[in-house]
Design a protein around this motif. Structure first.
Motif, PDB file in Angstrom:
ATOM      1  N   GLY A  79      10.179  15.402   2.345  1.00 17.30           N
ATOM      2  CA  GLY A  79      10.902  14.893   1.171  1.00 17.30           C
ATOM      3  C   GLY A  79       9.987  14.854  -0.044  1.00 17.30           C
ATOM      4  N   GLU A  80       8.721  14.481   0.174  1.00 21.53           N
ATOM      5  CA  GLU A  80       7.765  14.447  -0.952  1.00 21.53           C
ATOM      6  C   GLU A  80       7.499  15.861  -1.465  1.00 21.53           C
ATOM      7  N   ALA A  81       7.392  16.801  -0.533  1.00 22.40           N
ATOM      8  CA  ALA A  81       7.164  18.198  -0.940  1.00 22.40           C
ATOM      9  C   ALA A  81       8.346  18.690  -1.782  1.00 22.40           C
ATOM     10  N   TYR A  82       9.564  18.303  -1.361  1.00 19.88           N
ATOM     11  CA  TYR A  82      10.748  18.691  -2.142  1.00 19.88           C
ATOM     12  C   TYR A  82      10.697  18.077  -3.549  1.00 19.88           C
ATOM     13  N   LEU A  83      10.370  16.770  -3.622  1.00 12.53           N
ATOM     14  CA  LEU A  83      10.365  16.098  -4.929  1.00 12.53           C
ATOM     15  C   LEU A  83       9.340  16.742  -5.866  1.00 12.53           C
ATOM     16  N   ALA A  84       8.201  17.126  -5.305  1.00 10.84           N
ATOM     17  CA  ALA A  84       7.173  17.774  -6.137  1.00 10.84           C
ATOM     18  C   ALA A  84       7.674  19.130  -6.646  1.00 10.84           C
ATOM     19  N   LEU A  85       8.347  19.882  -5.758  1.00 16.37           N
ATOM     20  CA  LEU A  85       8.875  21.192  -6.158  1.00 16.37           C
ATOM     21  C   LEU A  85       9.959  21.026  -7.217  1.00 16.37           C
ATOM     22  N   ASP A  86      10.812  20.036  -7.006  1.00 14.29           N
ATOM     23  CA  ASP A  86      11.877  19.772  -7.974  1.00 14.29           C
ATOM     24  C   ASP A  86      11.273  19.434  -9.345  1.00 14.29           C
ATOM     25  N   GLY A  87      10.196  18.637  -9.331  1.00 13.12           N
ATOM     26  CA  GLY A  87       9.534  18.274 -10.588  1.00 13.12           C
ATOM     27  C   GLY A  87       8.983  19.512 -11.284  1.00 13.12           C
ATOM     28  N   ALA A  88       8.401  20.431 -10.503  1.00 13.05           N
ATOM     29  CA  ALA A  88       7.820  21.642 -11.097  1.00 13.05           C
ATOM     30  C   ALA A  88       8.920  22.524 -11.696  1.00 13.05           C
ATOM     31  N   LEU A  89      10.060  22.602 -11.014  1.00 11.19           N
ATOM     32  CA  LEU A  89      11.180  23.394 -11.558  1.00 11.19           C
ATOM     33  C   LEU A  89      11.680  22.751 -12.844  1.00 11.19           C
ATOM     34  N   GLY A  90      11.705  21.406 -12.848  1.00 10.46           N
ATOM     35  CA  GLY A  90      12.123  20.676 -14.057  1.00 10.46           C
ATOM     36  C   GLY A  90      11.179  20.987 -15.210  1.00 10.46           C
ATOM     37  N   SER A  91       9.854  21.036 -14.947  1.00 10.00           N
ATOM     38  CA  SER A  91       8.882  21.337 -16.019  1.00 10.00           C
ATOM     39  C   SER A  91       9.095  22.748 -16.545  1.00 10.00           C
ATOM     40  N   LEU A  92       9.428  23.667 -15.633  1.00 10.10           N
ATOM     41  CA  LEU A  92       9.663  25.045 -16.082  1.00 10.10           C
ATOM     42  C   LEU A  92      10.862  25.083 -17.042  1.00 10.10           C
ATOM     43  N   VAL A  93      11.921  24.376 -16.663  1.00 10.51           N
ATOM     44  CA  VAL A  93      13.105  24.337 -17.535  1.00 10.51           C
ATOM     45  C   VAL A  93      12.712  23.755 -18.896  1.00 10.51           C
ATOM     46  N   ALA A  94      11.935  22.659 -18.872  1.00 10.20           N
ATOM     47  CA  ALA A  94      11.555  22.006 -20.137  1.00 10.20           C
ATOM     48  C   ALA A  94      10.684  22.926 -20.983  1.00 10.20           C
ATOM     49  N   THR A  95       9.867  23.752 -20.358  1.00  9.93           N
ATOM     50  CA  THR A  95       9.007  24.669 -21.123  1.00  9.93           C
ATOM     51  C   THR A  95       9.820  25.847 -21.677  1.00  9.93           C
ATOM     52  N   LEU A  96      10.776  26.313 -20.871  1.00 13.12           N
ATOM     53  CA  LEU A  96      11.538  27.498 -21.287  1.00 13.12           C
ATOM     54  C   LEU A  96      12.611  27.196 -22.326  1.00 13.12           C
ATOM     55  N   ASP A  97      13.245  26.062 -22.153  1.00 12.80           N
ATOM     56  CA  ASP A  97      14.445  25.765 -22.947  1.00 12.80           C
ATOM     57  C   ASP A  97      14.251  25.948 -24.463  1.00 12.80           C
ATOM     58  N   PRO A  98      13.151  25.404 -25.039  1.00 10.66           N
ATOM     59  CA  PRO A  98      13.005  25.555 -26.505  1.00 10.66           C
ATOM     60  C   PRO A  98      12.708  26.986 -26.940  1.00 10.66           C
ATOM     61  N   LEU A  99      12.444  27.872 -25.966  1.00  8.44           N
ATOM     62  CA  LEU A  99      12.068  29.249 -26.327  1.00  8.44           C
ATOM     63  C   LEU A  99      13.265  30.202 -26.324  1.00  8.44           C
ATOM     64  N   ALA A 100      14.459  29.638 -26.201  1.00  4.87           N
ATOM     65  CA  ALA A 100      15.654  30.468 -25.983  1.00  4.87           C
ATOM     66  C   ALA A 100      15.784  31.628 -26.961  1.00  4.87           C
ATOM     67  N   GLU A 101      15.318  31.435 -28.200  1.00  4.38           N
ATOM     68  CA  GLU A 101      15.470  32.506 -29.192  1.00  4.38           C
ATOM     69  C   GLU A 101      14.386  33.578 -29.059  1.00  4.38           C
ATOM     70  N   THR A 102      13.340  33.289 -28.283  1.00  7.94           N
ATOM     71  CA  THR A 102      12.191  34.204 -28.231  1.00  7.94           C
ATOM     72  C   THR A 102      12.472  35.487 -27.456  1.00  7.94           C
ATOM     73  N   ALA A 103      13.206  35.363 -26.376  1.00  2.00           N
ATOM     74  CA  ALA A 103      13.500  36.560 -25.559  1.00  2.00           C
ATOM     75  C   ALA A 103      14.876  36.382 -24.922  1.00  2.00           C
ATOM     76  N   PRO A 104      15.651  37.483 -24.847  1.00  3.35           N
ATOM     77  CA  PRO A 104      17.025  37.336 -24.326  1.00  3.35           C
ATOM     78  C   PRO A 104      17.064  36.887 -22.866  1.00  3.35           C
ATOM     79  N   GLU A 105      15.976  37.099 -22.117  1.00  3.12           N
ATOM     80  CA  GLU A 105      15.984  36.732 -20.682  1.00  3.12           C
ATOM     81  C   GLU A 105      15.885  35.232 -20.463  1.00  3.12           C
ATOM     82  N   ILE A 106      15.508  34.488 -21.504  1.00  2.00           N
ATOM     83  CA  ILE A 106      15.174  33.080 -21.249  1.00  2.00           C
ATOM     84  C   ILE A 106      16.397  32.269 -20.811  1.00  2.00           C
ATOM     85  N   ASP A 107      17.540  32.538 -21.434  1.00  2.00           N
ATOM     86  CA  ASP A 107      18.766  31.814 -21.029  1.00  2.00           C
ATOM     87  C   ASP A 107      19.015  31.947 -19.534  1.00  2.00           C
TER      88      ASP A 107
END
Ligand code: SF4
Length: 655
Positions: free
Chosen positions: A321-349
């Motif tokens: 369960g801890e391994a899952y929570l850590a992975l979920d957190g990392a996926l959340g960070s990726l979303v937070a990093t990508l989201d503001p870049l939506a205009e930079t490249a069409p693949e980001i959405d």
């Protein structure tokens, strides 16, 4: 129907080998009536009925007269291609009224023009050996009208880079794509929109049914009615599409596509690389903790894998369960990093969408809060798949399909068990009042063309001496048939053991499933005189070998589903908990249908002859054995090996 199928009808006039088949005409009439009365219909049509024309003709007539599109959905791509390449062109030539037809396959079958162009500048190949293959694909994308990879006949089936250049929906950038107009998917949809008859497969049909009406819109154009061929496959395929899944491949691809984003800002690139690297490390840590999935197979997931209740009564994560929570957190960070870049490249959405979907699906599977789902993990080769599947799809199908569409025709060679359609009706949620059942008589004479051998004195298949004695019986049968046989087994273990025991005692070429691709094995079997093929599940259905080359089908055991399989166990439990008896209501009819599929491999034409041998004594010794015997075509039954020659002698006598 008489004008089309009758002795002086359109088909007889255009097809020199056409034979009038009573079952075919009856089936076509029953389907035409179901369309006219807006009812559902289950039609069992064994080999030799001519079922594809029996449903295509009324479907075309109804589509034209009512100006509505009708979908034909097949269980396999092979049948879909046969319809599009053989049956439909034939009918377009001979029928007096013109009709249009198109086919759609899953998006993964088509090349993505945008990704192919990008791949010219990105490392997607596994080695220099693939350079020529990629170049052949690239050149082909300029010439092909469809973009369907089936046209790439000279390239291997398992082209490893195909997944990185195909038109999968989750990586498509949609209308932002510079190739949107010439895109093969755009063109395929346009053809489908204009078609009277649309040929799809069940995977695509249920992918559409799952998203139809929600925010993702629809995959298929609207339709008035649907015909399911190979309908015995519906339950499992629908269950896949109504479920949730996260795989190790999916997370790997997410990371790889993040790493190859065309972003020039060094700081942003560094942040993304860091986020992606974290996902890789945490995903590895997560997957490795599924100790039960060290070997290939499907395993149930229990709630206590991810959390436990402490002394104070609050939920605490386990190490997994801890391994899952850590992975979920990392996926959340990726979303937070990508989201503001939506205009930079069409693949980001699409990357943000994929990361969010992975989080949602992971949460669904690990929290296990929906009671009507079964949660499981599958290991297949290098891949791990975490999945949640509905235990019972009948309610979902009733609500999304059978109550919404006026006419659904379900046909297959195997839909009934012991003369009844109750099993398929109940499993799929077909309302008895609105659904008729019909069995189209086969044009084959099974009593004349085949013999069923049930050897005496075989022990219970669970006893230790069963395999040795089964091998002995197989050797005796092969001496009569001189090879020319399929040995269909219910498990890999049994297949390998029988192959080893038998191949050392006979002089016929013995092939075994797994030694090469299914298509390759079938080709070798067809080409090799006196061949014997040992196989498991995938050869029980959808395999067609006509003529003497296949004169014998030997079945080791009654094909009950593995009771420990997570889905089988969950379905059985569900029936028992709701007051039913899962062995009689699920296990037996399901095994009967599988057995009929296996037996159906033998007689594929009016001139075929052969032996069916079932080595499992339970078909005679158990009360339920009667259900199996009653479900088979009427054949002569013997327990004497000497009688087996008869079926070939009578063939010689009549030829
Ligand atoms: S629209 Fe989507 S599938 Fe079509 S070429 Fe563009 S990215 Fe590929």
């Amino acid at each position: 129907m008489e004008d089309v199928f009758g002795p002086a009808g359109v088909i007889a006039r255009s097809h020199k080998n056409y034979e009038y088949r009573e079952g075919q005409v009856k089936m076509a009439n029953a389907i035409a009536d179901a369309f006219a009365q807006k009812r559902h219909l289950i039609v069992e049509a064994g080999t030799g009925t001519g079922k594809t024309l029996a449903y295509l003709i009324p479907a075309i007539a109804t589509a034209l007269s009512e100006k509505k599109r009708i979908i034909i959905s097949t269980g396999t791509k092979n049948l879909q291609e046969q319809l599009m390449e053989k049956d439909i062109p034939f009918l377009q030539k001979v029928l007096p009224k013109k009709f249009s037809a198109a086919y759609m396959k899953g998006r993964g079958n088509y090349a993505c023009l945008y990704r192919v162009q990008k791949a010219e500048h990105q490392p997607i190949l596994d080695g220099v050996g693939q350079l020529d293959q990629f170049d052949a694909v690239r050149r082909w994308t300029y010439e092909t009208q469809t973009g369907d990879r089936r046209e790439l006949v000279d390239l291997p089936e398992d082209l490893s880079f195909w997944n990185r250049i195909n038109a999968r929906g989750d990586v498509c950038i949609g209308q932002k794509c510079p190739e949107y107009e010439p895109c093969f998917i755009t063109r395929m949809r346009a053809r489908a929109d204009a078609a009277d008859i649309l040929i799809v497969n069940h995977h695509l049909f249920f992918a559409d049914l799952n998203v139809r009406g929600n925010q993702f819109g629809k995959v298929l154009p609207d339709y008035a009615a649907v015909i399911f061929d190979e309908a015995h496959l519906i339950e499992d395929i629908a269950s896949d599409y109504f479920g949730f899944q996260v795989s190790s491949f999916q997370l790997d691809e997410l990371v790889r596509d993040t790493d190859t984003l065309p972003i020039t800002d060094a700081i942003v690139t560094r942040d993304l690389t860091k986020a992606a690297a974290k996902i890789i490390a945490l995903a590895d840590h997560f997957w490795i903790k599924f100790a039960m999935a060290r070997f290939d197979g499907r395993f149930p997931l229990t709630q206590d894998l991810f959390s436990y209740r402490d002394r104070e009564g609050s939920d605490q994560p386990t190490p997994l369960g801890e391994a899952y929570l850590a992975l979920d957190g990392a996926l959340g960070s990726l979303v937070a990093t990508l989201d503001p870049l939506a205009e930079t490249a069409p693949e980001i959405d699409s990357l943000v969408r994929r990361a969010r979907q992975a989080r949602f699906d992971l949460d669904f599977v690990t929290s296990q809060s929906e009671r009507n789902y079964v949660y499981w993990i599958e290991k297949r080769g290098k891949g791990m798949f975490l999945r949640a599947s509905p235990v019972d799809v009948s309610e979902l199908l009733r609500e999304k399909l059978f109550d919404k569409v006026d006419t659904c025709i379900l046909t297959s060679a195997t839909l009934s068990s012991a003369g009844s359609f109750n099993f398929v009706r109940e499993r799929l949620g077909l309302d008895t009042a609105k659904t008729s059942g019909f069995t189209a008589p086969s044009s084959f004479d099974f009593e004349e063309q085949s013999i069923l051998y049930l050897p005496k004195a075989m022990p219970d298949p669970r006893s230790p001496e069963f395999t040795q004695l089964a091998a002995g019986e197989i050797v005796k049968i092969l001496a009569v048939t001189q090879g020319h046989a399929f040995v269909l087994c219910t498990s890999n273990q049994s297949m390998n053991a029988l192959h080893e025991l038998v191949s050392s005692r006979v002089n016929y070429p013995c092939f075994v499933q797994g030694s090469m691709s299914k298509a390759g094995l079938l080709e070798r079997f067809r080409e090799t005189p006196n061949a014997v093929l040992f196989a498991t599940s995938s050869f029980w259905q959808g395999v067609d070998v006509q003529g003497d080359q296949l004169s014998c089908v030997i079945i080791d055991k009654l094909p009950f589903a593995v009771p420990t399989d997570p889905i089988v166990a969950a379905r059985s439990r569900f029936i028992d908990e709701n007051g039913g008896k899962s062995f009689f209501e699920y296990s037996i009819p399901q095994a009967v249908i599988t057995l009929k599929q296996g037996i159906g491999r033998l007689i594929r034409s009016r001139t075929d002859r052969g032996i069916i041998a079932i080595l499992d004594p339970r078909i005679k010794t158990k009360g339920y054995g009667r259900d199996f015997l009653r479900s088979l075509p009427r054949m002569r039954i013997t327990d004497r090996i000497e009688d087996l020659e008869d079926v070939f002698v009578s063939a010689a006598g009549t030829s």
